[in-house]
Design an enzyme around this catalytic site. Structure first.
Site, PDB file in Angstrom:
ATOM      1  N   ARG A   4     -22.994  58.868  60.346  1.00  0.00           N
ATOM      2  CA  ARG A   4     -23.138  57.750  59.424  1.00  0.00           C
ATOM      3  C   ARG A   4     -21.839  56.979  59.269  1.00  0.00           C
ATOM      4  O   ARG A   4     -21.825  55.772  59.180  1.00  0.00           O
ATOM      5  CB  ARG A   4     -23.564  58.254  58.039  1.00  0.00           C
ATOM      6  CG  ARG A   4     -25.004  58.646  57.994  1.00  0.00           C
ATOM      7  CD  ARG A   4     -25.289  59.504  56.821  1.00  0.00           C
ATOM      8  NE  ARG A   4     -24.764  60.845  57.033  1.00  0.00           N
ATOM      9  CZ  ARG A   4     -25.155  61.910  56.377  1.00  0.00           C
ATOM     10  NH1 ARG A   4     -26.045  61.776  55.416  1.00  0.00           N
ATOM     11  NH2 ARG A   4     -24.649  63.089  56.635  1.00  0.00           N
TER      12      ARG A   4
ATOM     13  N   LYS B  21     -27.781  78.692  50.789  1.00  0.00           N
ATOM     14  CA  LYS B  21     -27.967  77.448  50.034  1.00  0.00           C
ATOM     15  C   LYS B  21     -29.239  77.533  49.214  1.00  0.00           C
ATOM     16  O   LYS B  21     -30.221  78.137  49.641  1.00  0.00           O
ATOM     17  CB  LYS B  21     -28.116  76.273  51.015  1.00  0.00           C
ATOM     18  CG  LYS B  21     -26.805  75.639  51.394  1.00  0.00           C
ATOM     19  CD  LYS B  21     -27.065  74.280  52.020  1.00  0.00           C
ATOM     20  CE  LYS B  21     -25.787  73.656  52.536  1.00  0.00           C
ATOM     21  NZ  LYS B  21     -26.066  72.489  53.388  1.00  0.00           N
TER      22      LYS B  21
END
Ligand code: ADP
Length: 171
Positions: free
Chosen positions: A95, A46
């Protein structure tokens, strides 16, 4: 009742950068464990906005008030890292339902790798359920106000970083 067992949790993630959503989870987890390791995954695949060292430093600043929280980075598998720290549990934040599938797969894989380490999911306060580092970076890049969602010093560094990146890009 004292059991004599030191309860250790690890909270792994990208934290690029740390948000009040992450810190909400840290606050809850710090109450459940004697020691909580908040750990930035070094992921060579990444391209992060902040380097691993910058992310660890921001986490240290943001968690300075918790004496039982240690911030560091790790390479490779979270399950192996958790074992290296003597952890009984890996902490993750949930979440919304959208987090569930990936988190469920990861928890199952981590149990396969380290059967004695549990994954503990914690739910943040309602106002942080829509907060993610990627949304914060994106909204800030377009000039949106994210000051209520990250610590002040994170906001300053994000603004600096975004203005540097703008300078690099030919229009
Ligand atoms: P993100 O880029 O989505 O913020 P991270 O890898 O930094 O992801 O997240 C690390 C862990 O923290 C994950 O378990 C993620 O679900 C959780 N997390 C991230 N943001 C929040 C939030 N606002 N509330 C609760 N948990 C969160």
């Amino acid at each position: 009742m004292a059991t004599g067992i030191t309860r250790v949790g690890v909270y792994p993630g990208s934290f690029d950068p740390v948000t009040y959503g992450h810190l909400d989870i840290v606050e809850r987890a710090a109450k459940l464990f004697d020691w909580l390791y908040v750990a930035v995954l070094r992921n060579p695949r990444k391209k992060p906005c902040f380097s691993t060292e910058e992310r660890v430093e921001m986490l240290r600043m943001a968690t300075a008030d918790y004496p039982n929280v240690v911030c560091e980075s790790f390479d490779g598998l979270a399950a192996e890292y958790a074992r290296s720290r003597g952890a009984q549990a890996i902490v993750r934040g949930l979440r919304a339902v959208s987090d569930f599938e990936a988190e469920f797969k990861m928890a199952a894989m981590n149990r396969h790798l380290e059967p004695d380490i549990e994954t503990v999911f914690l739910v943040p306060a309602g106002q942080y359920t829509f907060v993610s580092s990627s949304v914060i970076r994106e909204v800030a890049a377009f000039g949106g106000d994210v000051r209520a969602l990250v610590p002040d010093f994170v906001h300053e560094r994000l603004m600096e970083r975004l203005s540097m990146q703008k300078g690099e890009r030919p229009e």
